[in-house]
Design an enzyme around this catalytic site. Sequence first.
Site, PDB file in Angstrom:
ATOM      1  N   SER A 144       0.818  -1.151   0.454  1.00  0.00           N
ATOM      2  CA  SER A 144      -0.082  -0.327   0.014  1.00  0.00           C
ATOM      3  C   SER A 144       1.070   1.113  -0.184  1.00  0.00           C
ATOM      4  O   SER A 144       2.209   1.476   0.575  1.00  0.00           O
ATOM      5  CB  SER A 144      -1.079   0.228   1.000  1.00  0.00           C
ATOM      6  OG  SER A 144      -1.106   1.119   1.337  1.00  0.00           O
TER       7      SER A 144
ATOM      8  N   TYR B 288      -2.587  -0.002  10.514  1.00  0.00           N
ATOM      9  CA  TYR B 288      -2.627  -0.944   9.252  1.00  0.00           C
ATOM     10  C   TYR B 288      -1.575  -0.714   7.939  1.00  0.00           C
ATOM     11  O   TYR B 288      -1.240  -1.389   7.840  1.00  0.00           O
ATOM     12  CB  TYR B 288      -3.472   0.061   8.101  1.00  0.00           C
ATOM     13  CG  TYR B 288      -3.857  -0.049   6.632  1.00  0.00           C
ATOM     14  CD1 TYR B 288      -3.991  -1.634   6.235  1.00  0.00           C
ATOM     15  CD2 TYR B 288      -3.779   0.567   5.469  1.00  0.00           C
ATOM     16  CE1 TYR B 288      -3.941  -1.630   4.816  1.00  0.00           C
ATOM     17  CE2 TYR B 288      -3.142   0.283   4.543  1.00  0.00           C
ATOM     18  CZ  TYR B 288      -4.247  -1.313   3.904  1.00  0.00           C
ATOM     19  OH  TYR B 288      -3.477  -1.341   2.681  1.00  0.00           O
TER      20      TYR B 288
ATOM     21  N   LYS C 203       1.629  -3.306   6.814  1.00  0.00           N
ATOM     22  CA  LYS C 203       1.931  -3.555   5.604  1.00  0.00           C
ATOM     23  C   LYS C 203       3.566  -3.196   5.155  1.00  0.00           C
ATOM     24  O   LYS C 203       4.401  -4.125   4.625  1.00  0.00           O
ATOM     25  CB  LYS C 203       1.449  -2.942   4.393  1.00  0.00           C
ATOM     26  CG  LYS C 203      -0.190  -2.614   3.942  1.00  0.00           C
ATOM     27  CD  LYS C 203      -0.564  -4.282   3.575  1.00  0.00           C
ATOM     28  CE  LYS C 203      -2.001  -4.766   3.212  1.00  0.00           C
ATOM     29  NZ  LYS C 203      -2.050  -5.880   2.576  1.00  0.00           N
TER      30      LYS C 203
END
Length: 341
Positions: free
Chosen positions: A128, A152, A156
């Site tokens: 991402s 989040y 990643k």
Amino acid sequence: MNNRPTVLVTGGAGFIGSHTCLELLEHDHDVVVIDNHSNSSPGALDRVRKLAGRPLPAYEVDIRDRDALGEVFAAHRIDAVIHFAAKKAVGESMQIPLSYYDTNVGGTATLLRVMQAHDVQQLVFSSSCSIYGEAEQLPLDEQSPANPTNPYARSKWICEQMMADACTRYPDLGIIALRYFNPVGAHPSGELGEDPSGVPNNLMPYMAQVAVGRLDEVAVFGADYPTPDGTCIRDYIHVVDVADGHRLAVEHLGDETGMRVLNLGTGVGVSVLELVTAFSAASGTPLPHRIAGRRPGDVAELVADPSRVEQAWGWRTTRDLTAMCADAWRFQQLNPAGYGG
Ligand code: UDP
């Protein structure tokens, strides 16, 4: 038996996963899906089967379940894996960070162990742009420093580092991490699209549900950012372009071993208010919206420099903002209650 390569797609029933499964099936790959349907519907896979006119075996398996994962690898001769299965909402990750690390980091470690046990060496990873965080310089190329600002994004980034470590230790591994910017839109057929469980976290599906009357108005999270209209800028990319990028990545996995990192974006920044205007035009009705407070964890601006992937594979996006909004709106109109409707 045939000689088509078989790709295991984790999270294959989700938004990007389902479009990627279709893209792979249309390009003569065999596909096997695992998904725990925590934020997806098995109905999406039925749509993929219908559009592709080909079988698509699928298993309801949690990415953290090593035994169940091993059974799928034992049942199919897997050539490569595309790993989407993850939790993906920035705001939610601030509320339940451990759950994000459990699924995203723990699940990825489990998958790598099972791949190793079954001698599967090729992986495309769903990374991402959020790992870049607050940008020092725009647009963002792959050399830009990682500075994740929420669990989040950090999950990643940890996965990418874990994969780089694995590639250093196991030289036969070939991993491509695709850092995509903001995937939106839907398949032009109106059969496949974004159908999140519960109230959508992301802007585009939220707008679509306002336009169709399921939600009252769009809350614009912050109009006091240092951007021309004060709202956050993102690089929105059509999901079919993202799916195409994944198919190409699978086809280039064999080119070299080791870890490769590539941005998938358009290079064009669009503000929240510009997206509201574009969606209003596509749906033919002004979207009710109001300015609300900032969302914790958000950064002002994320825009890709997509030149590395273009140089590597000659790949670039082909669908513009008008197509993104028109296709998302078509899916929402044809499926007002999503796949369950
Ligand atoms: N956003 C918003 N209202 C919403 C959802 C999102 O204003 O209901 C904004 C959010 O603050 C961000 C942009 O829209 O600036 C894109 O958010 P999204 O959650 O779609 O993707 P993200 O960039 O967080 O991955």
